[in-house]
Design an enzyme around this catalytic site. Sequence first.
Site, PDB file in Angstrom:
ATOM      1  N   VAL A  83      32.638  13.819  26.828  1.00  0.00           N
ATOM      2  CA  VAL A  83      31.794  12.626  26.860  1.00  0.00           C
ATOM      3  C   VAL A  83      30.706  12.855  27.896  1.00  0.00           C
ATOM      4  O   VAL A  83      30.998  13.249  29.029  1.00  0.00           O
ATOM      5  CB  VAL A  83      32.593  11.363  27.230  1.00  0.00           C
ATOM      6  CG1 VAL A  83      31.696  10.133  27.177  1.00  0.00           C
ATOM      7  CG2 VAL A  83      33.790  11.182  26.313  1.00  0.00           C
ATOM      8  N   VAL A 137      34.311  15.479  30.979  1.00  0.00           N
ATOM      9  CA  VAL A 137      33.070  14.734  31.194  1.00  0.00           C
ATOM     10  C   VAL A 137      31.902  15.690  31.452  1.00  0.00           C
ATOM     11  O   VAL A 137      31.995  16.603  32.275  1.00  0.00           O
ATOM     12  CB  VAL A 137      33.211  13.746  32.362  1.00  0.00           C
ATOM     13  CG1 VAL A 137      31.928  12.938  32.541  1.00  0.00           C
ATOM     14  CG2 VAL A 137      34.392  12.803  32.128  1.00  0.00           C
ATOM     15  N   LYS A 138      30.788  15.411  30.760  1.00  0.00           N
ATOM     16  CA  LYS A 138      29.605  16.259  30.860  1.00  0.00           C
ATOM     17  C   LYS A 138      28.680  15.744  31.964  1.00  0.00           C
ATOM     18  O   LYS A 138      28.290  14.577  31.972  1.00  0.00           O
ATOM     19  CB  LYS A 138      28.866  16.283  29.528  1.00  0.00           C
ATOM     20  CG  LYS A 138      29.715  16.833  28.392  1.00  0.00           C
ATOM     21  CD  LYS A 138      29.009  16.753  27.049  1.00  0.00           C
ATOM     22  CE  LYS A 138      28.163  17.983  26.814  1.00  0.00           C
ATOM     23  NZ  LYS A 138      27.698  18.044  25.396  1.00  0.00           N
ATOM     24  N   ILE A 139      28.332  16.643  32.871  1.00  0.00           N
ATOM     25  CA  ILE A 139      27.405  16.359  33.964  1.00  0.00           C
ATOM     26  C   ILE A 139      26.337  17.447  33.952  1.00  0.00           C
ATOM     27  O   ILE A 139      26.658  18.631  33.797  1.00  0.00           O
ATOM     28  CB  ILE A 139      28.133  16.327  35.324  1.00  0.00           C
ATOM     29  CG1 ILE A 139      29.166  15.200  35.351  1.00  0.00           C
ATOM     30  CG2 ILE A 139      27.140  16.157  36.476  1.00  0.00           C
ATOM     31  CD1 ILE A 139      29.985  15.140  36.635  1.00  0.00           C
TER      32      ILE A 139
END
Length: 363
Positions: free
Chosen positions: A115, A144-146
């Site tokens: 996400v 989680v995408k950063i």
Amino acid sequence: MTHTVAASDTSTLREASERFSTVLWNDSADPMQLARSIDEFGAVGATCNPVIALDAVTRNLDVWAPRIAEIAKERPTASESEIGWAVVEELSVQAAALLEPAFRASGGRNGRLSVQTDPRLHRDADALVAQAVRFSELAENIIVKIPATSVGIVAIEEATYRGVSINVTVSFTVAQAVESAKAIERGLDRRDAEGLPSWEFGSVVTLMGGRLDDWLKASAAKGRVLIEPGYFEWAGVAALKKAHRIFTERGYRSRVLSAAFRNHLQWSELQGGDLVVSPPFDWQLRIDENRIPAEDRIDVPVDPHIIDVLLARVPEFSRAYDEDGLTIAEFDTFGATVRTLRQFLEADEKLDQVVRDVLVPAV
């Protein structure tokens, strides 16, 4: 030694997944596409970003329009953006459920659903971390995408320290990949030093090879540079191979992920290594329909002549290929970063418009 998958009625992608340590993720959280990718091709992961979410919602508006209306009733003061992101969360949770078997079977290394943090937060590390922590609580197998920006590197370390599994995004260069891996290592080391629980984070560092190729072509065209046809198609592959080699040699606890497909080399040239390839579903279909051979090629170098030409004629390739080609501050202004952030921001705006059209239809 090179091993070639023999032709058969079995999926080329599935055979590759069974033969090599390289794993397949589906570059979409669309539940129907993901289910087929899992069943037919052996996918063990998936990803979502604003562009992917927008596509999934608009292609299935008969499903999502009523749900958008329901969310609006449930949350009468929510903004269009908040409703849109609620849809993204629901889409992601549905997809994550499909991947739970792979998550359990791999001990958390695979079976992950990515996400993406809201691109509008890209200048605020604290906000990125807070959203990453919240997204990680949506399902046990969420990753989680950063973005690999100067702010993002700070957020990646802190979110890792807080127990979030990371998928680094908006990343195109060896320098970004290495600095992101270092940030994940620092976060894990901080956890270890404080005796915090340890588990398989399954973190990955994406290198968007096709988007790097796109930027190099645009940069060369602006500079009126012509090189041999086809050479640009190897640029992203070369950066991915180099990043994988560095990760392997240094023992980083994250894996390289190949994304943003523009040609099958971004799948076929990376087989055999401990990394992730994440083609869009249509690329999986095309690779399989054309029976692209699956060979152990991760350690086969790109033709040195191609590398020499790219280094000599295309300055932006040097910045992308050299480990020290960019400073962390320069991550923010690298052409592919700017272009991709803008596209993600524009997709956010378009998702807002989809919500608006459902709630306030034109007359």
